[in-house]
Design an enzyme around this catalytic site. Structure first.
Site, PDB file in Angstrom:
ATOM      1  N   SER A  92       0.844  -1.194   0.000  1.00 16.99           N
ATOM      2  CA  SER A  92       0.000   0.000   0.000  1.00 16.99           C
ATOM      3  C   SER A  92       0.880   1.246   0.000  1.00 16.99           C
ATOM      4  CB  SER A  92      -0.894   0.005   1.235  1.00 16.99           C
ATOM      5  OG  SER A  92      -1.404   1.307   1.421  1.00 16.99           O
ATOM      6  N   HIS A 143      -1.206  -1.271  -4.353  1.00 15.45           N
ATOM      7  CA  HIS A 143      -2.463  -0.822  -3.756  1.00 15.45           C
ATOM      8  C   HIS A 143      -2.391   0.693  -3.526  1.00 15.45           C
ATOM      9  CE1 HIS A 143      -6.117  -1.528  -1.302  1.00 15.45           C
ATOM     10  NE2 HIS A 143      -5.637  -0.595  -0.491  1.00 15.45           N
ATOM     11  N   ASP A 160      -4.368   3.998  -2.114  1.00 18.07           N
ATOM     12  CA  ASP A 160      -5.460   4.418  -1.243  1.00 18.07           C
ATOM     13  C   ASP A 160      -5.884   5.848  -1.540  1.00 18.07           C
ATOM     14  OD1 ASP A 160      -5.900   2.151   0.560  1.00 18.07           O
ATOM     15  OD2 ASP A 160      -3.805   2.476   1.115  1.00 18.07           O
ATOM     16  N   MET A 168      -8.384   8.852  -0.527  1.00  9.92           N
ATOM     17  CA  MET A 168      -9.219   9.306   0.601  1.00  9.92           C
ATOM     18  C   MET A 168      -9.665  10.736   0.366  1.00  9.92           C
ATOM     19  SD  MET A 168      -6.872   7.954   3.727  1.00  9.92           S
ATOM     20  CE  MET A 168      -6.366   6.239   3.855  1.00  9.92           C
ATOM     21  N   HIS A 172      -8.061   1.747  -4.372  1.00  7.39           N
ATOM     22  CA  HIS A 172      -9.041   1.592  -3.289  1.00  7.39           C
ATOM     23  C   HIS A 172      -9.656   2.958  -3.005  1.00  7.39           C
ATOM     24  CE1 HIS A 172      -9.554   0.560   1.311  1.00  7.39           C
ATOM     25  NE2 HIS A 172     -10.710   0.715   0.684  1.00  7.39           N
ATOM     26  N   MET A 202     -11.705   5.325  -1.085  1.00  7.09           N
ATOM     27  CA  MET A 202     -12.373   5.601   0.191  1.00  7.09           C
ATOM     28  C   MET A 202     -12.964   6.999   0.068  1.00  7.09           C
ATOM     29  SD  MET A 202      -9.497   3.931   2.657  1.00  7.09           S
ATOM     30  CE  MET A 202      -8.265   4.048   1.367  1.00  7.09           C
ATOM     31  N   MET A 211     -12.204  -5.059   4.915  1.00  3.12           N
ATOM     32  CA  MET A 211     -11.356  -4.170   5.712  1.00  3.12           C
ATOM     33  C   MET A 211     -11.139  -4.786   7.096  1.00  3.12           C
ATOM     34  SD  MET A 211     -10.457  -1.680   3.815  1.00  3.12           S
ATOM     35  CE  MET A 211      -9.526  -0.856   5.116  1.00  3.12           C
ATOM     36  N   ASP A 232      -7.251  -5.815   4.056  1.00  2.00           N
ATOM     37  CA  ASP A 232      -6.505  -4.553   4.108  1.00  2.00           C
ATOM     38  C   ASP A 232      -6.582  -3.971   5.513  1.00  2.00           C
ATOM     39  OD1 ASP A 232      -5.356  -2.071   3.597  1.00  2.00           O
ATOM     40  OD2 ASP A 232      -6.971  -1.371   2.290  1.00  2.00           O
TER      41      ASP A 232
HETATM   42  C1  DX5 Z   1      -6.350   2.034   5.422  1.00  2.00           C
HETATM   43  C2  DX5 Z   1      -5.873   1.772   4.015  1.00  2.00           C
HETATM   44  C3  DX5 Z   1      -4.809   0.766   3.974  1.00  2.00           C
HETATM   45  C4  DX5 Z   1      -3.541   1.161   4.682  1.00  2.00           C
HETATM   46  C5  DX5 Z   1      -3.004  -0.086   5.330  1.00  2.00           C
HETATM   47  O1  DX5 Z   1      -7.407   2.908   5.399  1.00  2.00           O
HETATM   48  O2  DX5 Z   1      -6.949   1.316   3.207  1.00  2.00           O
HETATM   49  O3  DX5 Z   1      -4.525   0.315   2.649  1.00  2.00           O
HETATM   50  O4  DX5 Z   1      -2.562   1.722   3.861  1.00  2.00           O
HETATM   51  O5  DX5 Z   1      -1.944   0.260   6.133  1.00  2.00           O
HETATM   52  P1  DX5 Z   1      -1.267  -0.786   7.151  1.00  2.00           P
HETATM   53  O6  DX5 Z   1      -0.821  -1.949   6.352  1.00  2.00           O
HETATM   54  O7  DX5 Z   1      -0.142   0.006   7.721  1.00  2.00           O
HETATM   55  O8  DX5 Z   1      -2.321  -1.145   8.161  1.00  2.00           O
HETATM   56 ZN    ZN Z   2      -6.466   0.351   1.233  1.00  2.00          ZN
END
Ligand code: DX5
Ligand code: ZN
Length: 233
Positions: A19, A44, A46, A48, A77, A79, A148, A186
């Site tokens: 990620s 991956h 993320d 947000m 991903h 969010m 999740m 994740d």
């Molecule tokens: C959390 C993200 C994850 C995050 C995971 O909201 O969707 O992808 O980067 O991080 P770790 O592996 O550090 O928990």
């Molecule tokens: Zn993620």
């Protein structure tokens, strides 16, 4: 009928998805090349929006920059609330998989359809409190299910142990209704939790801090995570 023979173990190929959230964004190209050299299967990414989750990260511009550096599939991903608005932009930026949260839109079915029309593969993500039953309705539209194992928004959180039961149940639904659909987990994945998550049915393990954090370096961390799962298999 020879029923004394043990049934073969289901073949599940472990995929590791570093990620980017935990990467050094000032050295993004180097981090991506290291992940590739370390045998990462997916990257991956993320996204947000400060609304669906209490944090902001990145948008299509960065996805497009990643696309120029790596040939690995980009697993995006989202969010973000009302993800429909940005599916086209992320697909054009080069996303291979676009994952939408079931909680982020009242029109999940339509949104997954839009992802498929964009040419990307569609993923559906469920927060820890969301009933798995929604999968019964949308599995035919999904190439990936993301369970999740933390409440999304931040890296470095602790794996929620209940997620293992959810992974087992999601695996059973997928095997019965949509074999071939990937099951991704994740949040809080490290050398201790990864073997449990894999054994519970996950085939794609996302890890941020366990891969980009710490001292060992990305290549070493990827190998260590893979070894932890295989040693347990
Ligand atoms: C959390 C993200 C994850 C995050 C995971 O909201 O969707 O992808 O980067 O991080 P770790 O592996 O550090 O928990
Ligand atoms: Zn993620």
């Amino acid at each position: 009928v020879n029923n004394t023979q043990a049934s073969p173990r289901p073949t599940r190929h472990l995929k590791l998805a570093p990620s980017l959230l935990a990467a050094d964004f000032a050295r993004l190209g180097d981090e991506l090349r290291a992940a590739e050299a370390g045998g990462a299967d997916l990257i991956h990414v993320d996204v947000m929006d400060g609304h669906f989750v209490p944090n902001l990260s990145l948008g299509p511009l960065i996805v497009e920059a990643c696309r120029r550096v790596t040939s690995l599939p980009l697993d995006v991903h989202l969010m973000i609330s009302s993800p429909e608005r940005y599916i086209g932009a992320f697909a054009e930026a080069g996303a291979d998989i676009i994952t939408i949260h079931a909680e982020a839109t009242p029109h999940l079915h339509r949104a997954l359809g839009l992802v498929r029309e964009s040419g990307a593969q569609a993923g559906v993500a469920l927060n820890p409190a969301t009933p798995l039953a929604v999968l019964n309705e949308v599995l035919p539209l999904a190439e990936l299910v993301l369970i999740m194992s933390v409440n999304p928004g931040f890296g470095g959180q602790t794996f929620i142990a209940e997620s293992l039961r959810r992974l087992r149940a999601a695996r059973a639904l997928i095997d019965a209704q949509r074999p071939g659909c990937l099951l991704e987990v994740d949040g809080g994945i490290n050398h201790e939790t990864a073997p449990h998550a894999y054994r519970a049915g996950a085939d794609v393990l996302v890890a941020g801090s366990a891969i980009f954090g710490g001292e060992g370096g990305v290549v070493h961390n990827l190998a260590a995570l893979r070894r932890a799962v295989q040693a347990d298999d």
